[in-house]
Structure formats: C-alpha cells, structure tokens
Design a protein around this motif. Structure first.
Motif, PDB file in Angstrom:
ATOM      1  N   VAL A  12      -6.786  39.922  63.996  1.00 29.76           N
ATOM      2  CA  VAL A  12      -7.932  40.084  64.908  1.00 29.76           C
ATOM      3  C   VAL A  12      -8.616  38.729  65.113  1.00 29.76           C
ATOM      4  O   VAL A  12      -8.994  38.372  66.230  1.00 29.76           O
ATOM      5  CB  VAL A  12      -8.913  41.146  64.355  1.00 29.76           C
ATOM      6  N   GLU A  13      -8.736  37.960  64.032  1.00 31.10           N
ATOM      7  CA  GLU A  13      -9.374  36.643  64.183  1.00 31.10           C
ATOM      8  C   GLU A  13      -8.543  35.731  65.091  1.00 31.10           C
ATOM      9  O   GLU A  13      -9.085  35.018  65.924  1.00 31.10           O
ATOM     10  CB  GLU A  13      -9.607  36.012  62.805  1.00 31.10           C
ATOM     11  N   PHE A  14      -7.238  35.778  64.942  1.00 32.39           N
ATOM     12  CA  PHE A  14      -6.368  34.978  65.824  1.00 32.39           C
ATOM     13  C   PHE A  14      -6.575  35.392  67.279  1.00 32.39           C
ATOM     14  O   PHE A  14      -6.676  34.559  68.167  1.00 32.39           O
ATOM     15  CB  PHE A  14      -4.899  35.165  65.457  1.00 32.39           C
ATOM     16  N   CYS A  15      -6.604  36.707  67.483  1.00 33.83           N
ATOM     17  CA  CYS A  15      -6.754  37.211  68.856  1.00 33.83           C
ATOM     18  C   CYS A  15      -8.054  36.700  69.460  1.00 33.83           C
ATOM     19  O   CYS A  15      -8.085  36.239  70.614  1.00 33.83           O
ATOM     20  CB  CYS A  15      -6.757  38.738  68.873  1.00 33.83           C
ATOM     21  N   LEU A  16      -9.109  36.762  68.699  1.00 30.65           N
ATOM     22  CA  LEU A  16     -10.419  36.406  69.247  1.00 30.65           C
ATOM     23  C   LEU A  16     -10.595  34.899  69.380  1.00 30.65           C
ATOM     24  O   LEU A  16     -11.270  34.426  70.288  1.00 30.65           O
ATOM     25  CB  LEU A  16     -11.538  36.977  68.368  1.00 30.65           C
ATOM     26  N   GLN A  17      -9.980  34.147  68.463  1.00 28.41           N
ATOM     27  CA  GLN A  17     -10.179  32.697  68.520  1.00 28.41           C
ATOM     28  C   GLN A  17      -9.241  32.023  69.507  1.00 28.41           C
ATOM     29  O   GLN A  17      -9.656  31.259  70.355  1.00 28.41           O
ATOM     30  CB  GLN A  17      -9.985  32.090  67.135  1.00 28.41           C
ATOM     31  N   TYR A  70     -15.010  40.894  74.514  1.00 28.71           N
ATOM     32  CA  TYR A  70     -14.691  41.452  73.188  1.00 28.71           C
ATOM     33  C   TYR A  70     -15.940  41.605  72.319  1.00 28.71           C
ATOM     34  O   TYR A  70     -15.908  41.380  71.116  1.00 28.71           O
ATOM     35  CB  TYR A  70     -13.637  40.594  72.472  1.00 28.71           C
ATOM     36  N   ARG A  71     -17.041  42.001  72.971  1.00 30.77           N
ATOM     37  CA  ARG A  71     -18.309  42.089  72.245  1.00 30.77           C
ATOM     38  C   ARG A  71     -18.192  43.040  71.033  1.00 30.77           C
ATOM     39  O   ARG A  71     -18.618  42.720  69.934  1.00 30.77           O
ATOM     40  CB  ARG A  71     -19.405  42.583  73.196  1.00 30.77           C
ATOM     41  N   ALA A  72     -17.579  44.224  71.259  1.00 35.20           N
ATOM     42  CA  ALA A  72     -17.488  45.204  70.162  1.00 35.20           C
ATOM     43  C   ALA A  72     -16.663  44.651  68.999  1.00 35.20           C
ATOM     44  O   ALA A  72     -17.025  44.813  67.833  1.00 35.20           O
ATOM     45  CB  ALA A  72     -16.863  46.492  70.686  1.00 35.20           C
TER      46      ALA A  72
ATOM     47  N   GLU B 151     -11.789  34.275  76.806  1.00 42.20           N
ATOM     48  CA  GLU B 151     -12.450  33.205  77.564  1.00 42.20           C
ATOM     49  C   GLU B 151     -12.901  32.154  76.584  1.00 42.20           C
ATOM     50  O   GLU B 151     -13.689  32.434  75.690  1.00 42.20           O
ATOM     51  CB  GLU B 151     -13.694  33.763  78.272  1.00 42.20           C
ATOM     52  N   LYS B 152     -12.370  30.962  76.760  1.00 39.73           N
ATOM     53  CA  LYS B 152     -12.789  29.901  75.847  1.00 39.73           C
ATOM     54  C   LYS B 152     -14.037  29.238  76.413  1.00 39.73           C
ATOM     55  O   LYS B 152     -14.142  29.032  77.621  1.00 39.73           O
ATOM     56  CB  LYS B 152     -11.672  28.890  75.674  1.00 39.73           C
TER      57      LYS B 152
END
Lengths: 199, 407
Positions: A12-17, A70-72, B151-152
């Motif tokens: 999940v961290e990879f996806c978000l970062q 991806y706020r949630a 979005e970066k």
C-alpha cells in the motif's frame, strides 16, 4: 521488484508513494478477491448475486478508496498487518448497502425479505416470554457461578454468542485474543456447568 | 495413547452414541469420563462435534431472529462492522462484544457481519467469483493504468534556467547518496534474510514454498552427484554461498546465535538440499522455536524441514508437517501472505501423502484466495494432477484413513 513478497503495508505504501502500475496491479490481484467475496455475500441479503452487479460494486468500492487522491487510504491507521483487509471489507460492505438503499428491491421482494428475516425461528409471543425468562435465569445463574473468575463477563459473552446467536468458535476467537481451542474449552466448561447447576 | 484408543477402537474418535450420552447427561463411570476428557483435550474434531450437539440440544436458547431496530444504548452499526472486520479500536472492542452477546439487535447483526467478512471461501459463490471481469489479469492491468496513478506533488520552481537546475540536482543527488549510505547501513540479519530469499529464487531445491521469497519453479538437485557436479552447483547459487558466509561470520562473532539467526541458518541448510540437510535444518529451526520464535514463518520453515526429511524416508510420516501447517493456517495472528504460503504447503503435503481429496480441497481453497500469478499457476497444475489421481485412489479418502493422522 518481487511485488508478491511485499506485506500488505509495504504494498500500500508503494502504491501511494510511487504509484507504479505494477504495484497497483499487485494491489488488485491481491485485494480484488477479498472485495468481490464480501460484495457477493452482502448482496445475498437482498438478492442472489450476479457477475455484472458484483463487478460494478467492486469498481465502486475501488473508486471509493481512491477518491480525492486516495484520501481514505492515506488516512487509514494500521493497527496490525491484516487491518487493511478489514478496512476493505467495511468499504465493500458499505458500497453494497448504499447501492440497495439507492435502488431498493421491488416491494414484494422486500416484504418477503422482511417476513423471512423476522420469521426465522419465530415462536408465539407467550412462548417467547417464557424462553426469555429462562435465558435471563440461566445468565444470572452462570454469572453467580463465574463471579469469582477474572474474565467471567467474557466467558459469559462467549457462551451467549455461541449458543444464542449461532456464532462459531472460530468467529468468536476473532473477537478476542484467544485461539479457537481456548474458546471451545470455555464453551464446553460453561455448558457443562450450566447443565449441572443451572438447568 | 492407550487411554485415547479405548475411546473408540475403530476410529480413535468419540462415537455418535458417546456424544449423545454426554449431551443428555448420561455420563460414563469416572475413569471412562476421564479418558473421554483426555481425548477431547487433544481432538479438535470431537470437541467441535460435542459443542455442536450441545448447541442443538440447547436450541431453546436460540434467539428469535434479529430485532430490526437498535436499542438506545446499542453501539453504532459501524462499530459492529469494524469489530467483525478486526479493526475496531481495542478500547471499544471488548465492551461492544459483550454488549452484542446480550443484545437481540447487535448479536445477530455482529454474527451476520462475521459471516459476510469471513476469509473462508464460500462454495456457493465460488463459480461466479471465478468468472468476474474484475478478477481477470488483463482487466486489472488496464484498470491500474487508467485509474490508479498517484498524483505527484509538483515541486516549486526555486531556480529558473538549465544550469542552476543541474547544479541543484547534482547537489541534491550527492546529499541523498550520502544520507542513504549513512542512514541505511545494512542490517546484517536483514541482509542475510534477503540473501536466503534470493537463494530460493536462484534454484528452488525444495518443493515447499517459504515465506517472503520470490517465485521459482521447483528444480530439485540430482539425487546422485559427483564432487565436481556438487561444486559446479554451488557456483550456480552465489546467494546461497553468501548467505552461508553471513551465518559463518555471525558464528565467528558470537558462538550463541540468536533465534532469528538460527532460522536463517536453518533455511540455508534446507536450501542446500544435501544429504542430512533437512535434519540439520530441523535442529536449527527447532532450537529457534524453543528460544521464542513462534511466528508462522518459522512454523512453515520447520514444516518444510520435516517434509524434506520425511520425503527421503522409506516410510514417510508427514503428520508433524501437517500439524504445523494447519496450526499456521488456523492461527488468527498469521498474516494473509503467510497463511497463503502455509495453505500452499499443506496442499503439497496432502498430495505427497496421497490424500488427494484433501489436496484437491486445499488447492481449491488456495486458488480462491490467490487466483492469479505464478504461484497460482503452479497450484492449478498441481490441482489438476491431484484431480486426475482421485478416481484411481478411491481407497484413500478421509473416511478410511486413520483419523489420528490428522490430529
């Protein structure tokens, strides 16, 4: 990168970062079965599930967790390694319930559903009162017998969840930090106690 | 064991009549009751049967459906959902559970959510879930490309022009490299664990899958090897050599390996796949377990060592491996990824033990939870082979195998 070897949290961290496509593909590979299974089972409350409805609602659930950049997902608090799965289950369940609130089943089906819901095991009201009185008496008796034990409220709750509401020992073990075996041993001890001294 | 046998000579389990006698209160004499209780303490199946019979007997206690509306003091539905999903705040969880146990609205609702949120595949949904568009790899790839990009944040324009940007980038790179070298000094244990994982990927010499390793096709070493062939094989597996060297360095530094290092040592021995390797791995892993490592990863490693040792035996006994893997699968603390690995291995052991019906069920359960990827492809092939073996192996069904084998 071996995406499949990553823990849920790392993925999940990879996806978000990084937002790499491969990470998201692994995200879908890993979590789609869980979301689809919850969606299908929740749909059953209203109607037998069909493929297109499950697919649509899985996509709605995905949109819900990805909305607002991806706020949630970003706001999610990791309590333990499997907690993200719990979060996805709740989101998937809510998406289905929202759908049926928005597009209710036809009136007839709803009435049948209501009748089925309340009719399960329904008994005459007088009989019901007698049973409730018996259960109250049993609870008081067990409470008195278990009073000296450290976790007597927990033991009593386990007894009622199993014998009154039909939860399985495995389901109860998910609610407490206990193994299935520990739950089963408590259930056996209490039922023997209840039969010997309360019923 | 003698006491247990006397419970039921034919199957080692309680008979239906014995269960019925327990439920109706017709207890046997104290000595027989003691033997029966000893059996129940060991046998999950009989305990489950007895509890189910007690529940049927006490059906009078069953709630009369769900009360539709909540009472004023009920927790919110969201709390019950989170409780069932295992994400309720710990300070709320116990009180909400106890409330639900006494509440004709919350009790059934909690039960309903637990059933909807279960990780166990439901046979009735399986056919439809297999055919979903959203479970196809191509669909997932397309959806990820189109909808799931992050979005970066745009960096502020601190400097204008090409040269200032280049200088800033070079300086930034130098600082980043310096910081990385300073902050990310390799943790020896972590590095050794990574080397073992790479070694598994170099050549998967064991049939079992381990936790946190990449996929590799099963490629056992030849049974008989010359000295030359042995050294040639070693050079083809540099990560295994490096992992072994890391363990050696650690032993030089301290003769008492901590349990996590013992696990690494056990894995190195296991992957070495030489004569006596499985037994050596077993010793290290059992020691790690006795010194406090109890997680699923160690259970799986240990099961793999038992499996490898038993596989080389003339009369293989896979019971120890099965028990360990079942306990890893059933343990609620096992992570989803580790549970998948344990399930995969359990199916392998069942298949090797010629318990094809159990192997088929376990592969199907595995594929429900992990339907795509290379491990899933292998699982599908193995499932196919187990299914083909079924008709000619009718004698090997659960019912007529020694029940004690499983428990």
């Amino acid at each position: 990168m071996n995406w499949q070897a990553l823990s849920d949290r790392e993925l999940v961290e990879f996806c978000l970062q990084d937002g790499q496509q491969e990470a998201w593909v692994e995200f879908l590979r890993r979590f789609q079965p869980l979301m689809a299974a919850v969606v299908a089972r929740t749909i059953r409350r209203w109607t037998p599930p069909n493929r297109s409805l499950i697919d649509d609602l899985v996509q709605s659930a995905l949109r819900k967790i990805c909305d607002g950049n991806y706020r949630a997902m970003r706001g999610f608090r990791w309590q333990h390694e499997n907690s993200f799965r719990g979060f996805l289950k709740v989101v998937s369940s809510n998406v289905v319930q929202d759908h049926f609130r928005k597009y209710p089943q036809s009136r007839v089906e709803e009435e049948l559903e209501e009748a089925g819901h309340e009719a399960v095991g329904s008994k005459p009201a007088t009989h019901r009162v007698e049973i409730d009185a018996l259960v109250d008496k049993l609870i008081s008796c067990l409470r008195r017998l278990l009073n000296a034990e450290e976790n007597f409220n927990r033991s009593l709750a386990m007894f009622l969840l199993y014998y009154r509401y039909g939860l399985t020992a495995k389901e109860i073990s998910q609610l407490y930090p206990l193994t299935i075996k520990e739950v089963e041993n408590t259930l056996l001890r209490l039922v023997r106690m209840a039969k010997a001294r309360c019923i | 064991m003698e006491a247990v046998r006397s419970v039921n000579q034919a199957t080692d389990h309680l008979s239906d009549a014995q269960i019925e006698a327990q439920v109706t209160g017709l207890s046997p004499d104290p000595a027989a009751q003691e033997r029966l209780d000893a059996h129940l303490a060991d046998c999950a199946t009989c305990l489950e049967r007895l509890l189910a019979a007690e529940r049927t007997h006490l059906r009078l206690l069953e709630g009369d459906g769900m009360k539709r509306d909540p009472y004023p003091g009920c927790p919110t539905e969201e709390t019950l959902q989170e409780l069932a999903a295992g994400i309720c705040a710990p300070e709320t969880a116990e009180s909400a559970t106890e409330h639900a146990a006494h509440c004709s609205h919350c009790g059934p609702l909690l039960g309903q959510y637990l059933k909807e949120f279960t990780d166990e595949p439901q046979a009735e949904d399986a056919p439809i879930l297999r055919q979903l568009k959203t479970s196809e790899f191509q669909w997932q790839k397309k959806y990820a490309r189109r909808h799931l990009t992050v979005e970066k944040a745009k960096s502020p324009r601190w400097f204008g022009g090409f040269w200032p940007k280049l200088v800033a980038a070079a300086a930034g790179f130098a600082v980043a490299v310096g910081l990385t070298l300073f902050l990310r000094r390799p943790d020896d244990l972590h590095r050794a664990q990574e080397l073992v994982a790479s070694a598994y990927g170099e050549r998967r010499t064991i049939e079992m899958r381990l936790t946190a390793v990449p996929y590799a096709p099963y490629a056992p070493l030849p049974m008989e090897r010359t000295a030359d062939a042995n050294s040639g094989l070693a050079y083809q597996r540099p990560s295994l050599l490096k992992a072994g060297a890391a363990v050696g360095d650690r032993i030089q530094a301290s003769s008492n390996l901590d349990p996590h290092w013992l696990q690494v040592k056990g894995r190195v021995a296991l992957l070495g796949a030489g004569p006596g390797s499985a037994q050596e791995a077993q010793r290290d892993l059992e020691k790690a377990q006795s010194e406090g490592v109890t997680d699923a990863s160690l259970k799986i490693d240990l099961a793999a060592s038992y499996f490898e040792a038993a596989s080389n035996d003339d009369h293989p006994d896979f019971l120890a491996a099965i028990n360990l893997l079942r306990s890893a699968v059933d343990d609620p603390k096992t992570s989803r990824e580790d549970r998948l690995v344990a399930l995969f291995d359990l199916a392998v052991v069942y298949q090797k033990s010629k318990m094809f019906d159990l192997a088929v069920k376990t592969w199907e359960q595995y594929l429900q939870l992990d339907p795509s990827g290379k491990w899933a492809d292998e699982a599908r092939k193995r499932l196919d082979s187990a299914q083909k073996a079924l008709p000619s192996r009718e004698g090997h069904t659960i019912s007529n195998l020694q029940a004690s084998f499983f428990f």
